[in-house]
Scaffold this active site. Structure first.
Site, PDB file in Angstrom:
ATOM      1  N   ASP A   7       0.760  -1.289   0.040  1.00 55.66           N
ATOM      2  CA  ASP A   7       0.067   0.040  -0.045  1.00 55.66           C
ATOM      3  C   ASP A   7       1.011   1.339  -0.203  1.00 55.66           C
ATOM      4  O   ASP A   7       1.756   1.460   0.648  1.00 55.66           O
ATOM      5  CB  ASP A   7      -1.065   0.120   1.059  1.00 55.66           C
ATOM      6  CG  ASP A   7      -1.976   1.159   1.189  1.00 55.66           C
ATOM      7  OD1 ASP A   7      -3.269   0.445   1.074  1.00 55.66           O
ATOM      8  OD2 ASP A   7      -1.696   2.295   1.003  1.00 55.66           O
ATOM      9  N   ILE A   8       0.489   2.341  -0.709  1.00 56.39           N
ATOM     10  CA  ILE A   8       1.330   3.284  -0.950  1.00 56.39           C
ATOM     11  C   ILE A   8       1.425   4.270   0.398  1.00 56.39           C
ATOM     12  O   ILE A   8       2.142   5.016   0.410  1.00 56.39           O
ATOM     13  CB  ILE A   8       0.992   4.141  -2.192  1.00 56.39           C
ATOM     14  CG1 ILE A   8       1.959   5.020  -2.762  1.00 56.39           C
ATOM     15  CG2 ILE A   8      -0.428   5.068  -1.862  1.00 56.39           C
ATOM     16  CD1 ILE A   8       1.658   5.551  -4.105  1.00 56.39           C
ATOM     17  N   ASN A  10     -13.026  -3.119   2.172  1.00 59.86           N
ATOM     18  CA  ASN A  10     -14.101  -1.856   2.054  1.00 59.86           C
ATOM     19  C   ASN A  10     -15.132  -2.184   1.150  1.00 59.86           C
ATOM     20  O   ASN A  10     -14.635  -2.481  -0.058  1.00 59.86           O
ATOM     21  CB  ASN A  10     -13.241  -0.624   2.443  1.00 59.86           C
ATOM     22  CG  ASN A  10     -12.525  -0.680   3.452  1.00 59.86           C
ATOM     23  OD1 ASN A  10     -12.881  -1.201   4.698  1.00 59.86           O
ATOM     24  ND2 ASN A  10     -11.193  -0.097   3.289  1.00 59.86           N
ATOM     25  N   GLU A  31     -12.036   3.367  -1.355  1.00 64.33           N
ATOM     26  CA  GLU A  31     -11.333   4.591  -2.134  1.00 64.33           C
ATOM     27  C   GLU A  31     -11.178   4.185  -3.677  1.00 64.33           C
ATOM     28  O   GLU A  31     -11.388   4.840  -4.482  1.00 64.33           O
ATOM     29  CB  GLU A  31     -10.338   5.075  -1.676  1.00 64.33           C
ATOM     30  CG  GLU A  31     -10.364   5.641  -0.367  1.00 64.33           C
ATOM     31  CD  GLU A  31      -9.059   5.976   0.293  1.00 64.33           C
ATOM     32  OE1 GLU A  31      -8.041   5.819  -0.388  1.00 64.33           O
ATOM     33  OE2 GLU A  31      -8.955   6.223   1.437  1.00 64.33           O
ATOM     34  N   HIS A  60     -10.368  -5.383  -3.298  1.00 68.23           N
ATOM     35  CA  HIS A  60      -8.759  -5.577  -2.896  1.00 68.23           C
ATOM     36  C   HIS A  60      -9.148  -5.949  -1.347  1.00 68.23           C
ATOM     37  O   HIS A  60     -10.163  -5.673  -0.784  1.00 68.23           O
ATOM     38  CB  HIS A  60      -7.854  -4.632  -2.835  1.00 68.23           C
ATOM     39  CG  HIS A  60      -8.658  -3.143  -2.548  1.00 68.23           C
ATOM     40  ND1 HIS A  60      -9.297  -2.354  -3.287  1.00 68.23           N
ATOM     41  CD2 HIS A  60      -8.525  -2.356  -1.412  1.00 68.23           C
ATOM     42  CE1 HIS A  60      -9.687  -1.332  -2.648  1.00 68.23           C
ATOM     43  NE2 HIS A  60      -9.176  -1.294  -1.541  1.00 68.23           N
ATOM     44  N   MET A  61      -8.168  -6.948  -1.023  1.00 69.77           N
ATOM     45  CA  MET A  61      -7.952  -7.099   0.563  1.00 69.77           C
ATOM     46  C   MET A  61      -6.863  -6.410   1.096  1.00 69.77           C
ATOM     47  O   MET A  61      -5.723  -6.714   0.646  1.00 69.77           O
ATOM     48  CB  MET A  61      -7.978  -8.708   0.569  1.00 69.77           C
ATOM     49  CG  MET A  61      -7.932  -9.361   2.152  1.00 69.77           C
ATOM     50  SD  MET A  61      -7.878 -10.942   1.858  1.00 69.77           S
ATOM     51  CE  MET A  61      -9.321 -11.521   1.508  1.00 69.77           C
ATOM     52  N   HIS A  62      -7.121  -5.731   2.040  1.00 70.37           N
ATOM     53  CA  HIS A  62      -5.846  -5.273   2.849  1.00 70.37           C
ATOM     54  C   HIS A  62      -5.415  -6.229   4.056  1.00 70.37           C
ATOM     55  O   HIS A  62      -6.072  -6.839   4.533  1.00 70.37           O
ATOM     56  CB  HIS A  62      -6.461  -4.086   3.576  1.00 70.37           C
ATOM     57  CG  HIS A  62      -6.898  -2.874   3.203  1.00 70.37           C
ATOM     58  ND1 HIS A  62      -6.214  -1.564   2.827  1.00 70.37           N
ATOM     59  CD2 HIS A  62      -7.954  -2.678   2.225  1.00 70.37           C
ATOM     60  CE1 HIS A  62      -6.846  -0.809   2.178  1.00 70.37           C
ATOM     61  NE2 HIS A  62      -8.002  -1.421   1.765  1.00 70.37           N
TER      62      HIS A  62
HETATM   63  P1  AMP Z   1      -9.934   1.235   0.033  1.00 66.18           P
HETATM   64  O1  AMP Z   1     -10.203   2.352   0.847  1.00 66.18           O
HETATM   65  O2  AMP Z   1      -9.891  -0.095   0.775  1.00 66.18           O
HETATM   66  O3  AMP Z   1     -10.626   1.383  -1.362  1.00 66.18           O
HETATM   67  O4  AMP Z   1      -8.225   1.396  -0.051  1.00 66.18           O
HETATM   68  C1  AMP Z   1      -7.496   1.907  -1.481  1.00 66.18           C
HETATM   69  C2  AMP Z   1      -6.169   1.693  -0.687  1.00 66.18           C
HETATM   70  O5  AMP Z   1      -5.498   1.835  -1.989  1.00 66.18           O
HETATM   71  C3  AMP Z   1      -5.548   2.823   0.237  1.00 66.18           C
HETATM   72  O6  AMP Z   1      -4.964   2.068   1.166  1.00 66.18           O
HETATM   73  C4  AMP Z   1      -4.735   3.440  -0.491  1.00 66.18           C
HETATM   74  O7  AMP Z   1      -3.428   4.085   0.289  1.00 66.18           O
HETATM   75  C5  AMP Z   1      -4.136   2.627  -1.357  1.00 66.18           C
HETATM   76  N1  AMP Z   1      -3.527   3.049  -2.829  1.00 66.18           N
HETATM   77  C6  AMP Z   1      -4.032   4.022  -3.383  1.00 66.18           C
HETATM   78  N2  AMP Z   1      -3.352   4.522  -4.541  1.00 66.18           N
HETATM   79  C7  AMP Z   1      -2.313   3.360  -4.451  1.00 66.18           C
HETATM   80  C8  AMP Z   1      -1.022   3.028  -5.293  1.00 66.18           C
HETATM   81  N3  AMP Z   1      -0.778   3.759  -6.830  1.00 66.18           N
HETATM   82  N4  AMP Z   1      -0.160   2.101  -5.116  1.00 66.18           N
HETATM   83  C9  AMP Z   1      -0.749   1.385  -4.065  1.00 66.18           C
HETATM   84  N5  AMP Z   1      -1.630   1.453  -3.088  1.00 66.18           N
HETATM   85  C10 AMP Z   1      -2.197   2.631  -3.491  1.00 66.18           C
END
Ligand code: AMP
Length: 115
Positions: free
Chosen positions: A29-30, A86, A94, A99-101
């Site tokens: 994650d960025i 989420n 977002e 995706h799974m964190h």
């Molecule tokens: P969500 O809120 O579950 O949709 O999580 C989206 C996640 O994607 C967030 O934790 C961001 O920090 C991550 N994210 C957004 N852009 C990137 C990227 N270019 N590379 C890696 N992670 C990202």
């Protein structure tokens, strides 16, 4: 419009990829929310948890098995970790590509703050 994650999977956007095969891609994650914060993403576009189809059962299981293996590989299996998906606005999603964190490496506290 392809999502950020489609671009990463296609190789059009750089990412710190830790695993990939024909079904899933996992990358850091960025904006990490924990010492270990990995996103496990299906290569095929599924926008949200609502859009998971019955035929995706094996794919979703594959994501879970990979989470287990990445937890072990990152040395957080014994202390523990959190897997988060989420969905939509109330879930705080977002990026509209399922995706799974995988989060761990420190005590994460309560899952959701109670008010
Ligand atoms: P969500 O809120 O579950 O949709 O999580 C989206 C996640 O994607 C967030 O934790 C961001 O920090 C991550 N994210 C957004 N852009 C990137 C990227 N270019 N590379 C890696 N992670 C990202």
């Amino acid at each position: 419009m392809p999502t950020l994650f489609e671009k990463i999977i296609a190789g059009d956007l750089p990412a710190n990829i830790v695993f990939r095969d024909d079904r899933v891609t996992a990358f850091l994650d960025i904006r990490p929310a924990a010492p270990v914060h990995i996103l496990i993403v299906p290569n095929k576009v599924i926008a949200t948890a609502n859009d998971v189809a019955d035929e995706d059962e094996a794919l979703i299981g594959h994501m879970f098995i990979l989470a287990r293996d990445l937890a072990r590989a990152n040395g957080i299996d014994a202390d523990g970790y959190r897997l988060v998906v989420n969905c939509n606005a109330h879930g705080g999603q977002e990026v509209y590509h399922l995706h799974m964190h995988l989060l761990g490496g420190k005590p994460l506290g309560p899952m959701v703050l109670r008010k």
